[in-house]
Structure formats: C-alpha cells, structure tokens
Enzyme design. Structure first.
Site, PDB file in Angstrom:
ATOM      1  N   CYS B  52      44.229 -17.634  30.194  1.00 23.28           N
ATOM      2  CA  CYS B  52      45.017 -17.121  29.085  1.00 23.28           C
ATOM      3  C   CYS B  52      44.107 -16.682  27.947  1.00 23.28           C
ATOM      4  O   CYS B  52      42.971 -17.103  27.853  1.00 23.28           O
ATOM      5  CB  CYS B  52      45.961 -18.199  28.576  1.00 23.28           C
ATOM      6  SG  CYS B  52      45.051 -19.656  28.086  1.00 23.28           S
ATOM      7  N   CYS B  55      42.066 -19.019  25.805  1.00 25.78           N
ATOM      8  CA  CYS B  55      40.813 -19.605  26.295  1.00 25.78           C
ATOM      9  C   CYS B  55      39.612 -19.018  25.562  1.00 25.78           C
ATOM     10  O   CYS B  55      38.573 -19.656  25.445  1.00 25.78           O
ATOM     11  CB  CYS B  55      40.631 -19.326  27.780  1.00 25.78           C
ATOM     12  SG  CYS B  55      42.026 -19.819  28.775  1.00 25.78           S
ATOM     13  N   ASP B 468      -7.372  14.395  29.688  1.00 28.77           N
ATOM     14  CA  ASP B 468      -8.037  13.843  28.523  1.00 28.77           C
ATOM     15  C   ASP B 468      -9.255  13.085  29.058  1.00 28.77           C
ATOM     16  O   ASP B 468      -9.221  12.587  30.170  1.00 28.77           O
ATOM     17  CB  ASP B 468      -7.040  12.893  27.826  1.00 28.77           C
ATOM     18  CG  ASP B 468      -7.641  12.269  26.604  1.00 28.77           C
ATOM     19  OD1 ASP B 468      -8.290  13.006  25.844  1.00 28.77           O
ATOM     20  OD2 ASP B 468      -7.477  11.047  26.411  1.00 28.77           O
ATOM     21  N   ASP B 667      -3.048   9.199  27.696  1.00 27.72           N
ATOM     22  CA  ASP B 667      -2.650   7.791  27.685  1.00 27.72           C
ATOM     23  C   ASP B 667      -1.203   7.583  27.253  1.00 27.72           C
ATOM     24  O   ASP B 667      -0.717   6.470  27.214  1.00 27.72           O
ATOM     25  CB  ASP B 667      -3.603   6.964  26.815  1.00 27.72           C
ATOM     26  CG  ASP B 667      -3.601   7.430  25.372  1.00 27.72           C
ATOM     27  OD1 ASP B 667      -2.690   8.194  24.989  1.00 27.72           O
ATOM     28  OD2 ASP B 667      -4.513   7.050  24.626  1.00 27.72           O
ATOM     29  N   ASP B 671      -1.769  10.857  22.984  1.00 23.70           N
ATOM     30  CA  ASP B 671      -1.626  12.244  23.420  1.00 23.70           C
ATOM     31  C   ASP B 671      -0.169  12.692  23.449  1.00 23.70           C
ATOM     32  O   ASP B 671       0.136  13.735  24.019  1.00 23.70           O
ATOM     33  CB  ASP B 671      -2.222  12.403  24.824  1.00 23.70           C
ATOM     34  CG  ASP B 671      -3.682  12.024  24.861  1.00 23.70           C
ATOM     35  OD1 ASP B 671      -4.378  12.370  23.889  1.00 23.70           O
ATOM     36  OD2 ASP B 671      -4.117  11.386  25.829  1.00 23.70           O
TER      37      ASP B 671
END
Lengths: 117, 782
Positions: B52, B55, B468, B667, B671
């Site tokens: 219900c 609760c 890179d 990375d 970058d």
C-alpha cells in the site's frame, strides 16, 4: 477485365493514401511520462505530440519476444535502449526543440515519431 | 555519462513519487559526479511486500533513521527506493526488514541478470519458432514432394475437391499455429497505417491460401487451366520464414558476445576490510573509500588506488595489452582486471555505475546501437519499402492479367504472391546495425572504444594521422639526461634552483626536473613571482636571484647571450633530447637536457599506419632539432615543431582545408581542441573518464598499435556493411522483378513462391551471418 484493372489501380491509390498520405492519430502528451506498448509489429501509441522544452520519459512495455523489438533507437538524439521482455524500460528524452524525432527498432519495422510543437 | 539508455525497473503508473524518481534519474549523473567530493553513494533497493502507498512513509522513515543516509526516496510504482549517503547497504536492508518488508540491492548485478534473462527469453523464443517451423514443414514438405513427383495439384474431380478441402483446412491450422504472429502483426500495423515484413508475409501466404480455397469451393469461377492449389506454398513459406527467424535469433546472440564478455568481467563479490576484519560482500555493497583486499588469481572488483602491497595485474581484457602491469602503492587499479601475483589492499575510488568498466559497457552498448551515415540510404528506403512492394505486386498481377498467356489468373496470382514473399525489408534494415554491433564489440576487445557509428565510418577513411609527440609517440615520462654547466656553480646547486622554480609548473618536462632533484634528495626552495611564458619557458625569483628557464627563443627575448652554448644544445637535440637554457640574473648558468624515450612499439605501429597509405605527421611544442631527431627515430618524415597548444587545432584545420580527412591522436585533455577539430579524435592510453567522454575513439592502452587496430577494425566493419548493403539491395532489386516474372517472356521462367520464401528467409540470415564473420577479424602485423 476493365473492372479488375480499375480495382487494381484503386488498390494502388488506396495503398498510397493509407500508408503515406494519411495522417495518423496523434497522442498528445501532457504528463511527463508516456507508456508505449511494444507488441505485434507496432508501438502503441506511435505518434506522439509533446511541447517543446519539456523533457519526457518514454516507458516502453515490451510484450513481443521477437529480437526486432529488443532495441529502440532515437537516432537523431543518439539514444538507444535495450527493452526488457515483459517489463517496462524507461527511456528519458531530454527537452527538445520543435521538430520531428523518429524512433524505431533496429530494422525499422517498428516505427514511431515524437512531434515536438 | 549519458543516462539516456539507462534501464530502470518497472513503473506502471505515475504518482508524484514516480515523477520524483524520474527527476532523480535524470539528475543521477550529477549525483554521481558530486560523490567524488562528498564520499557519497547512491544505492537502489528493490522492496518486496510493500502493498500500500502508506508503506512508502514507513520505509523512508526507517531508512532516514540510519546514520549516513542523506536522502531516501521511494518510488511506489516500481517498488524501488533510492538511497543517497554513505550508509552500508546491509544496514539499509536490515532497517527495511525490521520495518516488516524484504529488500534487495539493485544496480550492478542487474546488468548480468538482465543478460541472463535476455538469453533465456531468446532461447524460449527460438524454441517456439522451431515448434512453428516443424508444424508448418510437416505439412508443407509432403505436399511439395507430392507436387514435385508429378502429383496433380489441381481440382478436377469431387474426390480431389474433398481432399484439397481437408488439406486447405490443415493449411489454415498451420497459418493459425505457426503463422498467426505474421497475421496479427500485419493487421496491427495496418490499423496503425504502417506496413512491415509481417504485412508482406501475411498478404503473400494469405493470397495463396485464399486463391486455393476459391479453386476448391468454386472451381468454375477460374479458368480450367488455372484450377491449381497453392497450399504447399503457404505452409512452406510460413515454415521457412519461421526457420529463418529462429536461426536469426541464434546468430544475433553471437553479435553481442563482446558486450557479454565485458559484463562477465564484473566481479560478483569483494573482500573489504571493515573494523579491522575481512568481510566478503556483494560488489554492490562496496562503498567508496572502502579498503578492498585482492588475493592472487582474484578479480579486482572496483576501481581504486593501491594502499598496500605489490602485484602484477593482467589488464588485457580492458586494454588489449597482453603484458601484465606492475602495481605498487599509489598506483591505480581498475575493476574487472585480474590480479596475478601478489596480495594488495586498495582504497575504492569508483564503485557501482561509476567504475571505468561500467562506463565502458555503457559506451560500447550505446555505440553498438548507433548508425554510421552509410546506413542512412537504407533507412530512407526501408521507410517506403513495404507499400512499394505491395504496389509492384498489384502492377505485376495486372500486367499478367492483361498481357499474360493462359492461365493468366494463375500466373497473376503466382507472380503477385512471389513478389510479396521474396521482398525482404529485414535484410536492408539489418545490414548496417549488425555489422556495427560486431565491429564496435570487436574493437572493444582490442582495447579500442569507438564512440558512435559516425566515428567508425570516418576512421575508415582517414588519410592523414597527426600524432602528438609527448605521451603519444614517446613514453610521456621524460628524464633529465645532461646538465652542462656554464658558470662556477655545481650541478646540485643548478638542479636545486631549476627544480624549485619548476615545482610550480605542470609541464611534463618540469616534472622530470623536479623528480630528478627529489631522487637526489635535493631540498626545494621557496620561489616568488613565478610566471609561465607559454611556449617559451618560465621565470621566477629565488633567493633574490632572477631566474629564467626555457628555450632559445626566451633567451633571445630576454637578451641573454647563449652563443657559446648553441652548438652544444644543437648536439643534444640531435640525440632526440630537449635542451633548456637556465639563466641566473641575466647570465647563462647551464643547459639542462631532458629526454623522453620513444615507446618500444611506436616505430612498428607508425609503419603499419604508413603501410595503409596514411600520411603520418608529428606535432610537438618541442624545438625543431629535438623534433627532427624524434621523428627520424620514429620513422616519420613530416613533423611540425614549436607548435603552441592552441595552434594544434589550426594545423588540423589547415590539413582539412587541403582536403585531407584528419585523425588526431593526443592525450585527450591537453589536446582537446585539436581532437575536437579533427575528423576523428583519438585519445590515447589513459582510460580515464575525461578521455572517454572527449574523444571519438579512446585507446585504452598506451601503444600506438591500438590506433592501427582501430583503423583496421573500422575498415573491416565498413567493408562488411558495404557487402551487406550491396547484398540486400541487389537481392531485392533483382529478386522482385524476377518474382514478378520479368524473365518469363524471354526464358519462360517464373519463380515459385516456395523458392521465394526460402530466399527471403535466408537473405536476412545471410546478413547476420556475414556480420558475424567480422568476429573472426584479426588486426594484422602486431
């Protein structure tokens, strides 16, 4: 023979009208969520209208075990979800700008559209 | 992390609590993000026995009494409760139990449970389809055999009428038991103004059956020559298409093997140390900051940082890197990897849906369902396909009726049915997603995370790859190699001053100098007026001395005479070292050279790229001589040196203007603008959340071979998609006219609907099987 030809050509026009030209009924969403039943080759409802700028949660109730129904995609929004069988899966959709946003299964046999107005 | 594809358990109505739940759900990313600082966790519990609405208050009240619970929100609709705070799960469960309900944890575990459920559902569906197949073929095969052996499939006598009537009823039984889903699907779609595969099959088999029944009931209504029944076609087509679907379910299961493997990596239990005792708990109950103990041979359950012990960890399942990695105190460990040799304790840093593995699973899932642009044409065609086929079928019937030879009615019926049956929208629809599913999964196995279908497609077309230097081609962990003195000071004094001023800098070269000083136990001094001069170096004051540290450009700018040392610096640079000038009070004091070794396999990986006709360009902020030396060592002929960080994106743009499709590898953090500008940005070797989110493709291991693998997988996947699309287009473009009887006027050939049914059933299976072939793909030249 003429009658058959007329019936045939009429059928062709009927197909064009029924599948392409007819504007199907639209379900206007006023609440923040909508239950969509996935069963027997269709999403019910499949044409949804929602106000621009209000987020919506689509709750898919998948009742069809066919693997086609397993995934629902909203390609434009890069949204995809795996639908659990005989269960409800919530798919939150962010607030959208005015436009049409299609959703469908992987093979596009199940199709629906969110019309944002 | 995008939560859009997040599954949440059932909610059938929308009470206010449910709305709150949705809100919570949307905000969950934010909640998860804030957990880092607040040491908090969000747990979702499934409640049983709450019948219900009252609760809700009882359960929330019980939870709110537990220390550490920040909020407890129950969603009555789906009987779940979301608890935030730092209370242990077992305490929450106990509290709910003492309030008179049962509770269990939801979250991580539900992923593998969902997978099990899915597999069981697939199996049940497969069995059902096979039952359908047996029933349909049990009638279809004897009928077809009878026809092939010369048996009359016509209705001439009364006895034949009765026999065929019984068979017609049996066929209806087959349509009802084995083919009902086609008819129901077709009708539902029709009502919805849409048409799909079901429409075609239902129309095709339905027409054949209806025609046959007309022949049985009213033979006089069709010409004598056309009194042929096609019950065998109806039964065979339904049987074959069910068989095709069943086999497709099996084949599809294989396409998601990669994601199953990833989900399988999630440990179920973890040993944590609480109150100085070892406790074995379910992985969902591990909290952030728990100390987790992992013994040799055990899986590392969540992400964390080693606090005690040394071991080697097999990370190949995530990174594709076969060599185990040594882990000691303060090193990061990742959930899902395997502890090989020693026992370690580590402090959990990310748990639940926040772990790297959970992010990877999410990303792979999302990417597997995204479509590359190449699939768009098929999508457009799919949308119009079925009604188009229906129109062709009618046109074909009309042409036969008007111009066909006798029995024109039978020919018209056969051609119309065959057109409906042979057309296969599924093959078109499946062509792209199946290959993407396998390709993205295959890449994940090699430690390559592809963001979406578009990245996958573009990666296959890259013509130029920019790398890179620092951390991409090189190890990214430079070391001081030479200190050349220019005045009377000692090496130690120079290093002390240089390291002191560099301690404020975040540049990798600065870290090398500071580390070198710390290794020699040199105490760092206090510096003032620190200023970083972008692209040139730094300046600061220390012990009343004015210090400058940087490249030739900086020295010239500040008017410092370096003439006598220029040739020495150049000699160092030619050895791929980076020389930096150090001046005190306007006078050169030393040159400090730092070297960043090239990764062991960079050279072979770059060669792989070049062998694939990809132009490789190195970008670096380093000086020309050093860049030239590194490029030469790495086998790169083109490089751009002395590039400021913000100029990297411009360089990418410049190449794009020249018509190149540019990949940029860096990375993922420094970058980021260049990665975003590139057609495909590759973040290398970090596996962190930042990189996963920012790059199109993330390479989980540091090796550049991951880059070559990513491109190889993309190319293989695109090739596979093209094969599938070509196959599907060709099949439909050739099959439909063939079925309509285009060959009949020339060769007298008209396709049987049964053959069309078989072709249709196996066309989509072929697409799935071809995509599965990708699973065998192996990147070459490792």
């Amino acid at each position: 023979m003429i009658i058959i030809n007329v019936i045939g050509i009429s059928l062709i026009f009927l197909i064009i009208w029924w599948f392409w030209l007819y504007k199907p009924n639209t379900t206007v969403v006023t609440d923040k969520e909508l239950l969509i039943v996935v069963k027997d080759g269709v999403y019910t409802p499949s044409v949804i209208e929602v106000q621009a700028g209000s987020p919506l949660t689509l709750k898919f109730n998948r009742k069809d075990a066919s693997p086609c129904t397993e995934t629902v995609l909203i390609p434009v929004l890069e949204i995809s979800a795996s639908l659990k069988l005989n269960d409800i899966t919530s798919v939150p959709v962010p607030a959208l700008a005015v436009g049409k946003y299609e959703f469908h299964c992987q093979m596009q046999m199940y199709r629906g559209v969110i019309n944002v107005v | 992390m995008n939560k859009n594809n997040k599954d949440v358990t059932a909610a059938t109505s929308c009470c206010s609590k449910a709305k709150q739940q949705t809100q919570n759900d949307n905000n969950e990313s934010a909640v998860l993000a804030s957990e880092h600082s607040a040491n908090q966790n969000t747990l979702q519990l499934i409640i049983e026995g709450a019948g219900c609405a009252s609760c809700v208050g009882k359960i929330e009240g019980a939870l709110n009494t537990i220390p550490g619970v920040k909020t407890a929100e129950m969603n009555f609709a789906d009987r779940t409760v979301m608890v935030s705070g730092n209370a242990a799960a077992e305490l929450l469960i106990k509290a709910i139990e003492s309030a008179g309900y049962n509770a269990k944890l939801m979250n991580q575990g539900s992923e593998s449970e969902a997978l099990d459920e899915k597999e069981q559902a697939d199996l049940a569906y497969y069995k059902k389809l096979m039952r359908h197949t047996y029933i349909a073929l049990a009638l279809g095969i004897p009928l077809m055999a009878y026809g092939l052996m010369g048996g009359a499939m016509t209705v001439e006598t009364n006895a034949e009428r009765i026999t065929w009537l019984i068979i017609g009823i049996l066929t209806f039984g087959v349509m009802y038991f084995s083919g009902r889903h086609f008819f129901v699907g077709a009708w539902q779609s029709f009502k919805n103004h849409s048409a799909n595969m079901d429409t075609l099959i239902a129309l095709g088999t339905g027409t054949a059956w209806l025609y046959s029944m007309v022949v049985v009931f009213a033979p006089e209504s069709v010409p004598l020559m056309a009194r042929h029944v096609y019950f065998e076609a109806t039964a065979m087509i339904i049987g074959l298409i069910d068989l095709g679907l069943a086999l497709e379910v099996k084949a599809r299961g294989k396409t998601s093997e990669a994601i199953k493997r990833l989900i399988g990596l999630q440990a179920k239990m973890a040993t944590v140390i609480r109150d100085d005792k070892e406790v074995k708990i379910a992985i969902e109950q591990v909290l952030k900051s728990d100390i987790v103990k992992v013994r040799p041979g055990e899986q590392i359950p969540v992400d964390g940082v080693v606090t005690e012990g040394t071991t080697s960890v097999d990370e190949s399942m995530l990174t594709g890197e076969p060599m185990p990695v040594t882990k000691k105190q303060d090193d990061k460990v990742v959930g899902g990897t395997l502890n090989k040799s020693g026992t370690i304790n580590f402090r959990a840093s990310h748990v639940g849906k926040d772990t790297a593995l959970a992010h990877i699973i999410n990303m792979v899932k999302r990417a597997q369902n995204s479509k590359p642009p190449i699939g768009r044409l098929a999508d457009v065609i799919s949308a119009y396909f079925v009604p188009m086929v229906m129109i062709i079928s009618i046109v074909s019937a009309l042409v036969w009726l008007n111009f066909g030879p006798d029995p024109a009615v039978a020919f018209a019926m056969v051609s119309a049915t065959t057109v409906l049956i042979i057309a296969c929208p599924c093959a078109l629809g499946l062509a792209t997603p199946m290959s993407v599913m396998v390709g993205v999964g295959k890449a994940a196995e090699a430690g390559v995370l592809i963001r979406n279908g578009e990245a996958l497609q573009t990666a296959s077309k890259i013509t130029t790859m920019i790398l890179d230097k620092t951390g991409t081609i090189t190890e990214g962990a430079p070391k001081v190699t030479d200190i050349m003195l220019a005045n009377a000071m000692t090496e130690k004094q120079i290093l002390q001053l240089a390291a002191s001023m560099e301690s404020g800098s975040e540049h990798p070269l600065a870290e090398a100098i500071v580390e070198s000083a710390l290794e020699k136990d040199i105490e760092l001094l206090k510096v003032e007026n620190f200023k970083a001069l972008v692209g040139r170096g730094i300046e600061a004051n220390c012990q009343d001395k004015s210090l400058l540290f940087g490249n030739e450009k900086l020295m010239h700018e500040k008017g410092i005479d370096i003439t006598s040392f220029v040739h020495k610096a150049q000699a160092l640079a030619k050895e791929a070292k980076t020389p930096m000038y150090f001046s005190i009070d306007g006078v050169l004091a030393a040159i400090i050279a730092v070297s960043d070794p090239i990764k062991a396999d960079s050279i072979s990986a770059i060669k792989r790229l070049q062998n694939n006709n990809i132009r490789v360009i190195m970008l670096t902020g380093d000086n020309r001589e050093t860049a030239a030396a590194v490029a030469k060592k790495a086998g790169i002929t083109e490089f751009v040196a002395e590039v400021l960080p913000e100029e990297k994106a411009d360089k990418v743009k410049e190449l794009q203007m020249a018509g190149e499709i540019v990949g940029m590898t860096g990375d993922g953090i420094n970058d980021a603008p260049a990665l975003a500008q590139a057609n495909v940005g590759f973040a290398i070797g970090t596996g962190t959340d930042v990189a996963i989110e920012s790059a199109d493709i993330t390479l989980m291991r540091g090796s550049l071979h991951g880059l070559a693998d990513a491109i190889a997988v993309s190319k293989a996947t695109l090739r596979n998609i093209k094969q599938n699309l070509f196959g599907a287009f060709f099949y439909n473009a050739a099959g439909v006219p063939f079925a309509a009887g285009i060959l009949y006027p020339f060769f007298g050939i008209l396709l049987s609907p049964v053959i069309a049914g078989a072709a249709m059933a196996f066309s989509s299976l072929t697409v799935v099987s071809n995509a599965n072939r990708l699973r065998l793909f192996k990147a070459k030249d490792h």
